[in-house]
Design a protein around this motif. Structure first.
Motif, PDB file in Angstrom:
ATOM      1  N   VAL A 116      -8.390  10.692   4.286  1.00 23.25           N
ATOM      2  CA  VAL A 116      -7.354  10.427   3.284  1.00 23.25           C
ATOM      3  C   VAL A 116      -7.533   9.001   2.790  1.00 23.25           C
ATOM      4  CG1 VAL A 116      -4.874  10.304   2.834  1.00 23.25           C
ATOM      5  CG2 VAL A 116      -5.770  12.024   4.421  1.00 23.25           C
ATOM      6  N   ALA A 117      -7.904   8.863   1.513  1.00 22.96           N
ATOM      7  CA  ALA A 117      -8.117   7.545   0.912  1.00 22.96           C
ATOM      8  C   ALA A 117      -7.026   7.280  -0.117  1.00 22.96           C
ATOM      9  CB  ALA A 117      -9.484   7.466   0.250  1.00 22.96           C
ATOM     10  N   ILE A 118      -6.396   6.116  -0.012  1.00 19.95           N
ATOM     11  CA  ILE A 118      -5.311   5.722  -0.921  1.00 19.95           C
ATOM     12  C   ILE A 118      -5.621   4.335  -1.452  1.00 19.95           C
ATOM     13  CG2 ILE A 118      -2.850   5.167  -1.094  1.00 19.95           C
ATOM     14  CD1 ILE A 118      -2.358   7.140   1.190  1.00 19.95           C
ATOM     15  N   GLU A 119      -5.445   4.159  -2.755  1.00 18.42           N
ATOM     16  CA  GLU A 119      -5.678   2.848  -3.367  1.00 18.42           C
ATOM     17  C   GLU A 119      -4.577   2.527  -4.366  1.00 18.42           C
ATOM     18  OE1 GLU A 119      -7.811   0.408  -2.830  1.00 18.42           O
ATOM     19  OE2 GLU A 119      -8.747   1.537  -1.204  1.00 18.42           O
ATOM     20  N   LYS A 120      -4.317   1.232  -4.527  1.00 13.36           N
ATOM     21  CA  LYS A 120      -3.436   0.790  -5.599  1.00 13.36           C
ATOM     22  C   LYS A 120      -4.113   1.049  -6.940  1.00 13.36           C
ATOM     23  CE  LYS A 120      -1.778  -3.064  -2.763  1.00 13.36           C
ATOM     24  NZ  LYS A 120      -2.724  -3.898  -2.070  1.00 13.36           N
ATOM     25  N   SER A 121      -3.288   1.211  -7.969  1.00 13.69           N
ATOM     26  CA  SER A 121      -3.838   1.515  -9.296  1.00 13.69           C
ATOM     27  C   SER A 121      -3.975   0.288 -10.184  1.00 13.69           C
ATOM     28  CB  SER A 121      -2.947   2.548 -10.001  1.00 13.69           C
ATOM     29  OG  SER A 121      -2.978   3.771  -9.310  1.00 13.69           O
ATOM     30  N   ALA A 122      -3.655  -0.884  -9.679  1.00 11.07           N
ATOM     31  CA  ALA A 122      -3.651  -2.085 -10.520  1.00 11.07           C
ATOM     32  C   ALA A 122      -5.067  -2.562 -10.816  1.00 11.07           C
ATOM     33  CB  ALA A 122      -2.862  -3.202  -9.825  1.00 11.07           C
ATOM     34  N   GLY A 123      -5.200  -3.273 -11.935  1.00 12.18           N
ATOM     35  CA  GLY A 123      -6.425  -4.006 -12.242  1.00 12.18           C
ATOM     36  C   GLY A 123      -7.672  -3.171 -12.385  1.00 12.18           C
ATOM     37  N   GLY A 124      -7.566  -2.000 -12.994  1.00 11.80           N
ATOM     38  CA  GLY A 124      -8.744  -1.170 -13.212  1.00 11.80           C
ATOM     39  C   GLY A 124      -9.226  -0.421 -11.992  1.00 11.80           C
TER      40      GLY A 124
ATOM     41  N   GLU B 258      12.245  -5.509  -7.445  1.00 12.36           N
ATOM     42  CA  GLU B 258      12.163  -4.596  -8.580  1.00 12.36           C
ATOM     43  C   GLU B 258      10.755  -4.547  -9.150  1.00 12.36           C
ATOM     44  OE1 GLU B 258      14.638  -6.700  -8.142  1.00 12.36           O
ATOM     45  OE2 GLU B 258      16.330  -5.324  -7.872  1.00 12.36           O
ATOM     46  N   SER B 259      10.106  -5.712  -9.257  1.00 10.31           N
ATOM     47  CA  SER B 259       8.756  -5.765  -9.809  1.00 10.31           C
ATOM     48  C   SER B 259       7.757  -5.020  -8.911  1.00 10.31           C
ATOM     49  CB  SER B 259       8.317  -7.220  -9.982  1.00 10.31           C
ATOM     50  OG  SER B 259       6.986  -7.293 -10.416  1.00 10.31           O
ATOM     51  N   ILE B 260       7.878  -5.218  -7.601  1.00 13.67           N
ATOM     52  CA  ILE B 260       6.980  -4.537  -6.666  1.00 13.67           C
ATOM     53  C   ILE B 260       7.207  -3.033  -6.721  1.00 13.67           C
ATOM     54  CG2 ILE B 260       6.367  -4.263  -4.229  1.00 13.67           C
ATOM     55  CD1 ILE B 260       7.135  -7.208  -3.852  1.00 13.67           C
ATOM     56  N   ASP B 261       8.459  -2.636  -6.807  1.00  9.21           N
ATOM     57  CA  ASP B 261       8.777  -1.208  -6.859  1.00  9.21           C
ATOM     58  C   ASP B 261       8.221  -0.558  -8.123  1.00  9.21           C
ATOM     59  OD1 ASP B 261      10.134   1.057  -5.672  1.00  9.21           O
ATOM     60  OD2 ASP B 261      11.587   0.911  -7.297  1.00  9.21           O
ATOM     61  N   ARG B 262       8.384  -1.240  -9.264  1.00  9.77           N
ATOM     62  CA  ARG B 262       7.890  -0.690 -10.531  1.00  9.77           C
ATOM     63  C   ARG B 262       6.374  -0.580 -10.548  1.00  9.77           C
ATOM     64  NH1 ARG B 262      11.574  -4.295 -12.820  1.00  9.77           N
ATOM     65  NH2 ARG B 262       9.845  -5.699 -13.314  1.00  9.77           N
ATOM     66  N   SER B 263       5.704  -1.534  -9.928  1.00 15.17           N
ATOM     67  CA  SER B 263       4.240  -1.586  -9.993  1.00 15.17           C
ATOM     68  C   SER B 263       3.555  -0.853  -8.837  1.00 15.17           C
ATOM     69  CB  SER B 263       3.765  -3.046 -10.007  1.00 15.17           C
ATOM     70  OG  SER B 263       4.151  -3.706  -8.805  1.00 15.17           O
ATOM     71  N   ASN B 264       4.354  -0.153  -8.023  1.00 17.85           N
ATOM     72  CA  ASN B 264       3.783   0.533  -6.863  1.00 17.85           C
ATOM     73  C   ASN B 264       3.122   1.849  -7.280  1.00 17.85           C
ATOM     74  OD1 ASN B 264       3.135   1.091  -4.185  1.00 17.85           O
ATOM     75  ND2 ASN B 264       5.114   2.062  -3.774  1.00 17.85           N
ATOM     76  N   LEU B 265       2.110   1.727  -8.147  1.00 17.41           N
ATOM     77  CA  LEU B 265       1.315   2.873  -8.590  1.00 17.41           C
ATOM     78  C   LEU B 265       0.123   3.034  -7.651  1.00 17.41           C
ATOM     79  CD1 LEU B 265       1.322   2.026 -12.383  1.00 17.41           C
ATOM     80  CD2 LEU B 265       2.505   3.956 -11.353  1.00 17.41           C
ATOM     81  N   TRP B 266      -0.204   4.277  -7.335  1.00 16.68           N
ATOM     82  CA  TRP B 266      -1.300   4.499  -6.396  1.00 16.68           C
ATOM     83  C   TRP B 266      -2.049   5.771  -6.751  1.00 16.68           C
ATOM     84  CZ3 TRP B 266      -0.402   8.502  -2.489  1.00 16.68           C
ATOM     85  CH2 TRP B 266       0.887   9.052  -2.538  1.00 16.68           C
ATOM     86  N   CYS B 267      -3.290   5.807  -6.331  1.00 14.18           N
ATOM     87  CA  CYS B 267      -4.120   6.983  -6.520  1.00 14.18           C
ATOM     88  C   CYS B 267      -4.718   7.348  -5.162  1.00 14.18           C
ATOM     89  CB  CYS B 267      -5.223   6.719  -7.547  1.00 14.18           C
ATOM     90  SG  CYS B 267      -6.179   5.224  -7.263  1.00 14.18           S
ATOM     91  N   TYR B 268      -5.180   8.555  -5.043  1.00 15.70           N
ATOM     92  CA  TYR B 268      -5.653   9.001  -3.731  1.00 15.70           C
ATOM     93  C   TYR B 268      -6.658  10.134  -3.862  1.00 15.70           C
ATOM     94  CZ  TYR B 268      -2.582  12.997  -4.429  1.00 15.70           C
ATOM     95  OH  TYR B 268      -1.990  14.121  -4.944  1.00 15.70           O
ATOM     96  N   ALA B 269      -7.368  10.375  -2.781  1.00 15.08           N
ATOM     97  CA  ALA B 269      -8.259  11.536  -2.682  1.00 15.08           C
ATOM     98  C   ALA B 269      -8.321  11.945  -1.222  1.00 15.08           C
ATOM     99  CB  ALA B 269      -9.651  11.198  -3.200  1.00 15.08           C
ATOM    100  N   ILE B 270      -8.370  13.255  -0.998  1.00 10.57           N
ATOM    101  CA  ILE B 270      -8.522  13.807   0.345  1.00 10.57           C
ATOM    102  C   ILE B 270      -9.890  14.487   0.389  1.00 10.57           C
ATOM    103  CG2 ILE B 270      -7.603  15.388   2.076  1.00 10.57           C
ATOM    104  CD1 ILE B 270      -4.859  15.050   0.612  1.00 10.57           C
ATOM    105  N   LEU B 271     -10.751  14.029   1.270  1.00 14.53           N
ATOM    106  CA  LEU B 271     -12.125  14.524   1.350  1.00 14.53           C
ATOM    107  C   LEU B 271     -12.346  15.275   2.656  1.00 14.53           C
ATOM    108  CD1 LEU B 271     -13.924  11.339   0.020  1.00 14.53           C
ATOM    109  CD2 LEU B 271     -13.950  13.558  -1.101  1.00 14.53           C
TER     110      LEU B 271
END
Length: 467
Positions: free
Chosen positions: A245-253, A318-331
């Motif tokens: 299970v891989a999880i990453e933040k979505s910020a900065g490309g 509030e800023s941290i909560d709004r920017s808590n975007l993440w992407c993931y993949a299960i391999l």
């Protein structure tokens, strides 16, 4: 176990993770973090000028590191600030993904877990919490025999992080009696593209689950190809039935880089299991399994974070909560509920901008394969389509009011024949929008109907392409 019972168990777990629309920390973890803050900074730490200055400095460094490609060198102050300020936002992610994996397959009663780049133990805490919830939920539905045993190995290059992870994980596990827990080993180890001799021990006793949370984002100084080599090594430490299970933040490309990393890895053999956020809505469907679109869910503010906001002027909940975007993949090594994606140059779906040269005249109609991302609540019949995580391409599907077309759901895979195309370019912004208009001449095939698995070859053939 019957599907109805399994779904009821998952509903029970999801309610514990988010009793409403937002995530909520378990009371035991909130009490634990509150007590650890008092131990580390004193009884009234939020009113202590020295602690305020220390926290402000640490949060300045953490905030500044978000856009950096270099890995941050954590000291005790940074580990402490991250634990109290950021861990709560990332804690529920692994548990929510494991919950959806359980819909497809049960876990063994003894689960060996490796947490790579464990930090203060965010992913470890989330995983053991999930198995505690799963044990409780199974008991509620008559299965009193299953008592999960979690054997955990934590790896990090920072001793302060390992010490915090050990303290938090072992203390947190004392709050449950439905899971037998053992922190089998902690390893002070830096993982790089060049294999470290210390990794040999990890390969000798394979794992059921490998958790890699916010690790590859800190490897951005290395190329995607080199990061792929690291991920391939990790896959070699899994049992045949295991999952990474891989999880990453979505910020900065990071979304685009993560998408490339996963795509390159899948080309070498591993299989993807349901990385689309739509899996939360229709977990048994075909759905989208090529994209790594961002997921977001807000967190109900724990009380101790109110004190942290008071203590540090640099901490903005509030800023941290709004920017808590993440992407993931299960391999996984084996086939799951999702089929492998299309070849890397195509992705799962038709990336329209790749079919036509910039500035070229597009045809009036085309055959395309698309996936529904969302419906526009203000404009019935307008759907946002999967854009292949391409930041410069935006695709929309238009269904005229009155046309007898069944409503589509998030993640539905559609093969559209003779759909009318309209292209909208913004030269200044460097973006392109494709509008796909369904009319009486368009043939629609919903490949996700009846929630049946469809291989990518079948999907291509349904869309009129040669696989």
């Amino acid at each position: 176990m019957e599907a109805k019972t399994r779904n009821a168990i998952v509903h029970n777990i999801n309610f514990a993770l988010r009793p409403g629309p937002h995530w909520k920390l378990p009371p035991a973890l909130e009490r634990l973090l509150t007590e650890k803050a008092r131990q580390a900074m004193g009884a009234s730490w939020w009113d202590d000028p020295l602690q305020r200055e220390r926290l402000d400095g640490a949060f300045d460094v953490l905030i500044g590191s978000e856009q950096s490609r270099e890995a941050l060198a954590y000291d005790n102050n940074l580990v402490e600030a991250y634990t109290f300020g950021y861990l709560p936002f990332h804690f529920p992610k692994v548990a929510e993904l494991l919950c959806n994996m359980y819909l497809a397959d049960d876990f063994p009663e003894t689960v060996r877990i490796l947490d790579i780049g464990c930090g203060p133990g965010t992913a470890s805490l989330s995983a053991v919490y999930f198995f505690a919830l799963l044990g409780n939920a199974r008991g509620l539905y008559g299965d009193h025999r299953t008592r999960y045993r979690v054997e955990l190995v934590q790896v990090d290059k920072n001793q302060a992080a390992l010490d915090t992870a050990k303290s938090l994980t072992e203390t947190f596990m004392k709050s449950t009696d439905v899971v037998s827990f053992q922190l089998e080993q902690q390893m002070l180890l830096e993982i790089t593209p060049e294999e470290n001799p210390g990794e040999v021990a990890l390969a000798t006793k394979p794992f059921d689950l490998i958790l890699v949370q916010d690790f590859f984002g800190e490897q951005r100084a290395h190329s995607v190809t080199k990061r792929k080599d690291i991920l391939q090594r990790f896959m070699g430490w899994l049992k045949p039935e295991g999952a990474l299970v891989a999880i990453e933040k979505s910020a900065g490309g990071r979304v685009q880089e993560f998408h490339q990393l996963v795509s390159k890895t899948v080309e070498t053999g591993p299989k993807l299991f349901a990385p689309c956020p739509a899996i939360f809505d229709n977990p048994q469907g075909v759905k989208c399994y090529s994209c790594t679109a961002s997921v977001h869910r807000s967190l109900v503010r724990p009380r101790f974070l109110e004190y942290l906001c008071k203590a540090s002027s640099r901490y903005d909940y509030e800023s941290i909560d709004r920017s808590n975007l993440w992407c993931y993949a299960i391999l996984r090594h084996k086939e799951g509920s999702a089929a492998p994606p299309l070849p890397g140059d195509k992705g799962m779906f038709t990336q329209l901008s790749s079919l036509f040269a910039p500035g070229a005249q597009i045809p009036d109609r085309a055959n395309v394969l698309v996936s529904i991302a969302s419906q526009n609540p203000n404009h019935p019949g307008v759907y946002k389509l999967c854009d292949q995580s391409c930041g410069a391409e935006y695709n929309y599907l238009h269904v005229p009011v009155g046309l007898l077309v069944t409503d589509f759901s998030r993640g539905d895979v559609l093969a559209l024949t003779s759909v009318r195309l309209e292209k909208e370019e913004d030269v200044d912004e460097g973006t392109v929008k494709f509008h796909l208009h369904i009319d009486e001449n368009t043939n629609i095939m919903n490949l996700s109907k009846n929630r049946q698995d469809v291989s990518w070859k079948e999907a291509l053939e349904g869309a009129g392409y040669n696989a």
